[in-house]
Design a protein around this motif. Structure first.
Motif, mmCIF file in Angstrom:
data_model
loop_
_atom_site.group_PDB
_atom_site.id
_atom_site.type_symbol
_atom_site.label_atom_id
_atom_site.label_comp_id
_atom_site.label_asym_id
_atom_site.label_seq_id
_atom_site.Cartn_x
_atom_site.Cartn_y
_atom_site.Cartn_z
ATOM 1 N N LEU A 158 0.759 -1.071 -0.023
ATOM 2 C CA LEU A 158 0.014 0.104 0.072
ATOM 3 C C LEU A 158 0.934 1.153 -0.068
ATOM 4 N N LYS A 159 0.179 2.469 -0.385
ATOM 5 C CA LYS A 159 0.869 3.800 -0.282
ATOM 6 C C LYS A 159 1.149 4.129 0.993
ATOM 7 N N LYS A 201 3.126 10.269 2.718
ATOM 8 C CA LYS A 201 3.001 11.140 1.675
ATOM 9 C C LYS A 201 1.824 11.455 1.204
ATOM 10 N N ILE A 202 1.528 12.925 1.684
ATOM 11 C CA ILE A 202 0.225 12.947 1.562
ATOM 12 C C ILE A 202 -0.792 13.278 0.464
ATOM 13 N N SER A 219 0.218 11.782 -2.586
ATOM 14 C CA SER A 219 0.164 10.453 -3.115
ATOM 15 C C SER A 219 -0.935 9.752 -2.358
ATOM 16 N N TYR A 220 -1.063 9.799 -1.372
ATOM 17 C CA TYR A 220 -2.062 9.294 -0.444
ATOM 18 C C TYR A 220 -3.319 9.578 -0.731
ATOM 19 N N LEU A 221 -3.466 10.839 -0.868
ATOM 20 C CA LEU A 221 -4.740 11.363 -1.284
ATOM 21 C C LEU A 221 -5.226 11.050 -2.617
ATOM 22 N N PHE A 222 -4.206 10.926 -3.307
ATOM 23 C CA PHE A 222 -4.547 10.425 -4.805
ATOM 24 C C PHE A 222 -5.135 8.825 -4.866
ATOM 25 N N ASN A 223 -4.126 8.268 -4.122
ATOM 26 C CA ASN A 223 -4.437 6.993 -3.880
ATOM 27 C C ASN A 223 -5.990 6.673 -3.429
ATOM 28 N N ASP A 224 -6.523 7.432 -2.505
ATOM 29 C CA ASP A 224 -7.662 7.355 -2.065
ATOM 30 C C ASP A 224 -9.006 7.679 -3.071
#
Length: 375
Positions: free
Chosen positions: A62-63, A67-68, A70-75
């Protein structure tokens, strides 16, 4: 039947292997989705490959939440394009059209599990043991969805497992599924299975020997989120335990970075606690911790009844309701399934903790003397 079995932790992996080896049919086709994120999990995965117990293995990670961006994009990717999300985290080539699952496994409703259920809408779900969260409430639907999911109107209501496989049906009050089934105990399985499990998780006899020679097992936990200045309370508890330094062993929680003041021998291995409980923990051991799932494992998985000392009353909780909402229900539940309820102790002071430890030692030594006299 074709199954997608998902596991994201060593504990989940242990139960997933139990499920596929002892509760599914040999004719079932299994795809294993395995989260590989440490040297330990990589070693476990290598051993699983050697035993050829599944058709395909899809390795993923998982991401990083630190790394905020990339993590938001992942969500956003999870919420809007679940197939793309799966492809982005699976290390091997993954093509949706090659899959047609009848069942997908659920533990706590992880990112991957939810994505798979959204991609394969016709697949049914079954759930299996993910620890304490699988024994109370609804581990999948109780938690609040994150902001992006709420904005986009996404939900996990489509996840309704036909059955929940747990290590202890008697203890389970989870509402995730009405039907509960008991996973076979490792110590009741056939010898080939037991040997395979020991090999996959690298359990060696010497790992258990450390515990065979000790009476007290001190299980640490990360406590900063729950208690006010827990280090001082922890220091007092460990200073009390140091009166029995030669009789104890300390097992450090992987996420507990706090300094230890214990003089107990340290178990620095990464040996799976669930296997130590099977091979080395007995009814005579004393498990000491604030209130840890690890203290319940001997009873839940193997029917053993070591002494349990919960120390949470010696700490000052940040939220006063945490005692009644989080700890007391656990204590009440374990007391209900313990035959000898007097072996569960909740001291309210350091003096009471010390008195309890002395009393347990005196009682067990007396029983030992009586046993030797009869022989």
């Amino acid at each position: 039947m074709k199954y997608a079995i998902c596991c994201a932790t060593p504990y989940q992996t242990l139960n997933a292997i139990n499920l596929l080896c002892n509760h599914l049919s040999e004719s079932d086709e299994i795809d294993l989705y395995f989260r590989n994120f440490t040297e330990e999990t990589n070693a476990i995965l290598s051993k699983i490959r050697e035993y050829n117990i599944v058709i395909n293995i899809f390795e993923y990670n998982l991401k990083n939440k630190n790394k905020i961006i990339s993590y938001l994009f992942n969500d956003f990717l999870q919420a809007s394009f679940p197939a793309l999300f799966i492809r982005s985290i699976v290390k091997d080539k993954w093509v949706k059209s090659n899959k047609n699952y009848d069942y997908i496994t659920i533990t706590s409703g992880t990112e991957l599990e939810v994505a798979l259920t959204r991609v394969f809408k016709n697949a049914k779900t079954i759930a299996y043991d993910d620890g304490l969260g699988s024994y109370t409430g609804d581990i999948v639907h109780d938690h609040k969805l994150n902001l992006i999911w709420r904005i986009l109107g996404r939900t996990t209501k489509n996840i309704s497992p036909e059955v929940l496989y747990v290590n202890n049906k008697e203890f389970c009050e989870c509402s995730l599924s009405l039907r509960k089934e008991k996973l076979i105990r490792i110590n009741e399985a056939n010898e080939n299975y037991q040997n395979m499990i020991s090999d996959i998780f690298n359990y060696k006899k010497e790992h258990g020997d450390k515990y065979n020679k000790k009476k007290f097992v001190y299980l640490t936990q990360p406590l900063e989120e729950l208690f006010v200045k827990p280090t001082e309370c922890k220091k007092s508890i460990e200073n009390c335990l140091n009166n029995f330094y030669d009789k104890g062993i300390i097992r450090l929680h992987p996420r507990d970075c706090a300094e230890s003041f214990s003089m107990f021998e340290i178990d620095a291995s990464s040996t799976l606690w669930e296997l130590i409980c099977n091979m080395a923990i007995t009814d005579d051991h004393v498990l000491i911790s604030s209130c840890s799932t690890a203290q319940l494992i001997p009873k839940l998985m193997y029917g053993k009844e070591p002494w349990i000392i919960f120390t949470y009353k010696l700490f000052n909780p940040k939220d006063k309701t945490v005692i009644d909402k989080r700890f007391k229900p656990i204590v009440d539940k374990i007391k209900r399934v313990y035959q000898n309820k007097g072996k569960i102790i909740i001291p309210e002071s350091e003096a009471e903790l010390l008195s309890s430890l002395v009393s347990i030692l005196d009682e067990t030594e007396d029983m030992k003397r009586k046993h030797e006299h009869k022989m």
